[in-house]
Structure formats: C-alpha cells, structure tokens
Design an enzyme around this catalytic site. Structure first.
Site, short mmCIF file in Angstrom:
data_model
loop_
_atom_site.label_atom_id
_atom_site.label_comp_id
_atom_site.label_asym_id
_atom_site.label_seq_id
_atom_site.Cartn_x
_atom_site.Cartn_y
_atom_site.Cartn_z
NE ARG A 1 -4.48 -2.02 -4.43
CZ ARG A 1 -4.08 -2.36 -3.19
NH1 ARG A 1 -3.68 -1.44 -2.34
NH2 ARG A 1 -4.07 -3.62 -2.83
CE LYS B 1 -11.32 9.43 -7.83
NZ LYS B 1 -12.55 10.20 -7.71
NE ARG C 1 -11.32 3.78 3.08
CZ ARG C 1 -9.98 3.71 3.12
NH1 ARG C 1 -9.38 2.81 3.84
NH2 ARG C 1 -9.24 4.56 2.42
CG ASP D 1 -1.97 -1.02 1.25
OD1 ASP D 1 -2.27 -1.56 0.18
OD2 ASP D 1 -2.53 -1.27 2.33
CB ALA E 1 -6.67 7.38 1.53
CB THR F 1 -11.48 4.23 -8.66
OG1 THR F 1 -12.35 5.35 -8.46
CG2 THR F 1 -11.76 3.64 -10.04
CG HIS F 2 -15.16 2.62 -4.43
ND1 HIS F 2 -14.18 3.25 -3.71
CD2 HIS F 2 -15.15 1.33 -4.05
CE1 HIS F 2 -13.58 2.38 -2.92
NE2 HIS F 2 -14.15 1.21 -3.11
CB ALA G 1 -11.52 11.27 5.50
CD GLU G 2 -11.66 6.65 1.18
OE1 GLU G 2 -10.48 6.37 1.14
OE2 GLU G 2 -12.57 5.81 1.35
CD GLN H 1 -0.67 7.80 -2.32
OE1 GLN H 1 0.36 8.45 -2.51
NE2 GLN H 1 -1.04 7.43 -1.11
P1 FDA Z 1 -14.30 8.98 -4.78
O1 FDA Z 1 -13.75 9.32 -3.46
O2 FDA Z 1 -14.58 10.07 -5.75
O3 FDA Z 1 -15.59 8.13 -4.56
C1 FDA Z 1 -16.45 7.74 -5.63
C2 FDA Z 1 -17.73 7.16 -5.03
O4 FDA Z 1 -17.41 5.94 -4.33
C3 FDA Z 1 -18.35 8.04 -3.95
O5 FDA Z 1 -19.22 8.99 -4.51
C4 FDA Z 1 -19.06 7.04 -3.08
O6 FDA Z 1 -20.27 6.64 -3.68
C5 FDA Z 1 -18.14 5.84 -3.12
N1 FDA Z 1 -17.19 5.85 -2.00
C6 FDA Z 1 -15.86 6.12 -2.03
N2 FDA Z 1 -15.32 5.98 -0.81
C7 FDA Z 1 -16.32 5.60 0.02
C8 FDA Z 1 -16.40 5.30 1.40
N3 FDA Z 1 -15.32 5.34 2.17
N4 FDA Z 1 -17.60 4.96 1.92
C9 FDA Z 1 -18.71 4.89 1.15
N5 FDA Z 1 -18.71 5.18 -0.19
C10 FDA Z 1 -17.52 5.52 -0.74
N6 FDA Z 1 -5.31 5.00 -0.89
C11 FDA Z 1 -4.02 5.25 -0.58
O7 FDA Z 1 -3.66 6.40 -0.35
N7 FDA Z 1 -3.12 4.21 -0.54
C12 FDA Z 1 -3.47 2.94 -0.82
O8 FDA Z 1 -2.63 2.05 -0.77
C13 FDA Z 1 -4.83 2.67 -1.15
N8 FDA Z 1 -5.25 1.40 -1.43
C14 FDA Z 1 -6.53 1.22 -1.92
C15 FDA Z 1 -6.93 -0.05 -2.36
C16 FDA Z 1 -8.18 -0.20 -2.94
C17 FDA Z 1 -8.57 -1.56 -3.44
C18 FDA Z 1 -9.05 0.90 -3.07
C19 FDA Z 1 -10.39 0.76 -3.73
C20 FDA Z 1 -8.68 2.13 -2.59
C21 FDA Z 1 -7.43 2.30 -2.00
N9 FDA Z 1 -7.04 3.54 -1.50
C22 FDA Z 1 -5.73 3.74 -1.17
C23 FDA Z 1 -8.06 4.58 -1.25
C24 FDA Z 1 -8.18 5.56 -2.40
O9 FDA Z 1 -7.03 6.36 -2.51
C25 FDA Z 1 -9.39 6.49 -2.22
O10 FDA Z 1 -9.23 7.25 -1.04
C26 FDA Z 1 -10.73 5.76 -2.15
O11 FDA Z 1 -10.77 4.68 -3.03
C27 FDA Z 1 -11.88 6.72 -2.52
O12 FDA Z 1 -11.70 7.20 -3.81
P2 FDA Z 1 -12.52 6.72 -5.11
O13 FDA Z 1 -11.55 6.47 -6.19
O14 FDA Z 1 -13.40 5.59 -4.76
O15 FDA Z 1 -13.33 8.01 -5.57
#
Ligand code: FDA
Length: 324
Positions: A193, A196, A298, A143, A198, A235-236, A300-301, A172
């Site tokens: 991987r 965005k 989580r 990670d 965190a 990503t979600h 904070a996201e 990231q």
């Molecule tokens: P975004 O934050 O724009 O979210 C898109 C949509 O997804 C939201 O509108 C919501 O519907 C849903 N969503 C997202 N997060 C949610 C939450 N916590 N609860 C409920 N709904 C949510 N980061 C990092 O810095 N180092 C790392 O090693 C990793 N590893 C990692 C592994 C995996 C498998 C994932 C999916 C993510 C990570 N991350 C991470 C976290 C990543 O950087 C990021 O903070 C989150 O994935 C949220 O960003 P999204 O890309 O989902 O987009």
C-alpha cells in the site's frame, strides 16, 4: 478574527509538526477521549468506539459498493498485557467480519502488537492475528509508523508473508529509502500500500517538500503498477489519482490489477466518483477507544480541520455554558 481562525493561519508545516508532537501526549489523549466535546468531530474519521458500533458502518460501505479494511485503533503499547488485549480485539474483529459476510480484511500497527517491547513478542502476537486471517481466507496489512520502526516492520512482515502470502505492508513516499524497499518487496512477491506518510520525519531520512514527496509517489506507483504487484494506491490527492489513471490507461493495465484506498470520512465525493468509474476503492475504517493519535494525524493532514474542530468545540462549550 476568532481563535479558531488564528490557529488555522499558522504556517502549514509548523501546524503539522505541532499536531504530530501533540499526538504523542498521553495526558492530552486522556483528556480528549473523556471529553464529550470532541466526539462529534472524531466521529467523522472514526467508525465507533466499539466493534458493535463499527460493524453497521462497515456494512453500509459494503452496500454502497466500497471495499473495506478495518483498523482496531491502538499503538505504542508498552506492556505485554496491553499487546495481548489488542490481539484479542483483532481476533474478535476478524471473526465478526467473517461471520457477517463482510471483507475479512484488517490493517494493524506493529507497535500495538508490542514492537517497542520486544520484536519476538510482537512477531508471535502478529502471527496469531495472521493465523486467524488465514483461517477465514482474508487479507492483512501492516501499517507503517515513523521511520524508527521501518526496518523492524519490514522484518516482521517478511516472517508473516512467508507464513501466509496474503499479508501486505505499507510504504511511504516521504522516505528516501522507499525506492529500495519497494524493489525488495516486489522481488519477494509482496503487496504494497503506497501512501505519502503521516509522520513528521527529519530531512536526513525524508523528503521535506510536498513536490518531492509527490514526485517520489509517482515514481513508486509507476514501478508497482508496471511490476503487476497489485498495489493499493492510498491517497486522496486528485493529481496523483489522475496520474495513476494515466499510467494504467497508457499501459493497458486492467482495473483488477490495483486498487485505490482512502480513509473513512475523507473525500467521500472522490470515493464515489472512482467507484462510479469502475475502479476498486477500499476504505480504511478505524474503530476503537484509542483514537487520539490517529485523529491528531488526520488534523495534521489538513489545517482546515483544526479550525473546523475548534469552532465545533467552542460552539458546544458556549451552548453548555449558556444552558447552565
Ligand atoms: P494530501 O495530504 O496532499 O491530501 C490531498 C487532499 O485530500 C487534500 O487537499 C484534502 O482535500 C484531502 N485530505 C487529505 N487528508 C485529509 C484529512 N485528514 N481530512 C480531510 N481531507 C483530507 N500513513 C502512514 O504513514 N502509514 C500508513 O500506514 C498509512 N496508511 C494509510 C492508509 C490509507 C488507506 C490512506 C488513504 C492513508 C494512509 N496513510 C498512512 C496516511 C497518508 O500517509 C497521508 O498522510 C494521508 O493519506 C494524506 O495524504 P494524501 O495522499 O491524501 O494527500
């Protein structure tokens, strides 16, 4: 309007910075971990506090057709003994996954392996876990933590990747340096991987607007896909997922050349949809007692999660007081 609603209406960036700064507070962590009030909310994001609790959740994901990567929660370790204990937990996890025919695929944080104590101690610890993963023919991903650890993480990743090619790392899109890092990892034959990011990073090293982070994600994702580097698109975000599908379809990239990754408990509907459309989807499954910083990130996201959590806590506390 309730207190929970007031908190939810704080500006999003202020809320994110506040929650991430609270995620570093050990006193709050102790309080939260002991409180029965937080348990039901935490259970949405964390598969259990022990390996025995997590294994059925991992097996259920497998039965549903999802792949998994398991994270033994823990970070920012400050003593060699704690780092050694974390290594033991990973060794037990890898053995249990392999014995039960579950994906021998794990993710770990280098500060849990002692990165903040001594880089060579961390490297030695990590290589023990890598050896165990190699022994069962599995995969391990490092990670990525906040930007102060990026150089050291990539350095340890290089040593581990030389020892065993099935070691990947996270990049990231929030960080300005990531374009150069992606090029270097592709050149070394490594697997990325892409997420965005965190952490709450300063503007000197990171893009601070959602649009800039997403634009960089798209650029990096396209480069990784076209380089045939088997990226994990973590990503979600439905917009980015749609963009990924557009890129692979336009370029005739097979579904076996990349995978989507999502977090345990987040957007289960989207996990299912992608699976039904024939894509590989891997779920990041965290377990362990040290869930507090992970859980705070989580929250904070998604600011709505904070209101949801506060309402659950207030409801539980009211019920408890009425019961007295
Ligand atoms: P975004 O934050 O724009 O979210 C898109 C949509 O997804 C939201 O509108 C919501 O519907 C849903 N969503 C997202 N997060 C949610 C939450 N916590 N609860 C409920 N709904 C949510 N980061 C990092 O810095 N180092 C790392 O090693 C990793 N590893 C990692 C592994 C995996 C498998 C994932 C999916 C993510 C990570 N991350 C991470 C976290 C990543 O950087 C990021 O903070 C989150 O994935 C949220 O960003 P999204 O890309 O989902 O987009």
């Amino acid at each position: 309007m309730s207190f929970a609603d007031d908190v939810r209406l704080l500006p999003q960036r202020t809320m994110r910075s506040l929650l991430i700064s609270l995620s570093h507070r050990r006193s709050l962590a102790r309080l939260a971990v002991r409180s029965p009030l937080t348990r039901p909310v935490v259970a949405r994001f964390v598969a259990g506090e022990s390996l025995a609790e997590a294994l059925p959740a991992i097996a259920a994901l497998k039965r549903a057709g999802l792949h998994t990567t398991v994270d033994v929660l823990g970070e920012s370790v400050t003593s060699p003994e704690h780092a050694a204990a974390a290594v033991d937990r990973y060794l037990a996890t890898v053995a249990a996954l392999s014995e039960r025919g579950l994906d021998p695929n794990v993710s770990l944080k280098l500060t849990q392996m002692g990165l903040a104590i001594d880089r060579d101690l961390c490297r030695t610890n990590v290589l023990r876990v890598v050896e165990a993963v190699r022994g069962v023919g599995g995969f391990i991903r490092f990670d990525m933590e906040d930007h102060t650890t990026t150089d050291a993480t990539l350095d340890v990743w290089r040593s581990a990747h030389e020892a065993y090619p099935q070691v990947g790392v996270v990049i990231q899109s929030a960080l300005r340096r990531s374009s150069a890092d992606v090029d270097a990892i592709i050149a070394a034959g490594g697997r990325v991987r892409l997420c965005k990011g965190a952490y709450d990073e300063p503007g000197s090293v990171a893009y601070r607007t959602r649009a800039a982070v997403d634009a960089n994600y798209t650029r990096l994702m396209e480069r990784l896909l076209l380089a045939d580097a088997y990226p994990a698109l973590a990503t979600h975000d439905p917009k980015l997922i749609a963009r990924a599908i557009e890129i692979v379809e336009r370029n005739g990239i097979g579904r076996d050349r990349f995978e989507f990754q999502m977090l345990y408990g987040v957007r289960r509907d989207l996990q299912r949809t992608l699976l039904d459309r024939g894509y590989t989807v891997r779920i990041y499954v965290p377990y362990g007692q040290e869930w507090y910083p992970y859980f705070m990130r989580r929250l904070a996201e998604r600011p709505a999660n904070v209101g949801f959590m506060l309402r659950a806590v207030i409801k539980e506390e009211t019920r408890r007081m009425r019961g007295k």
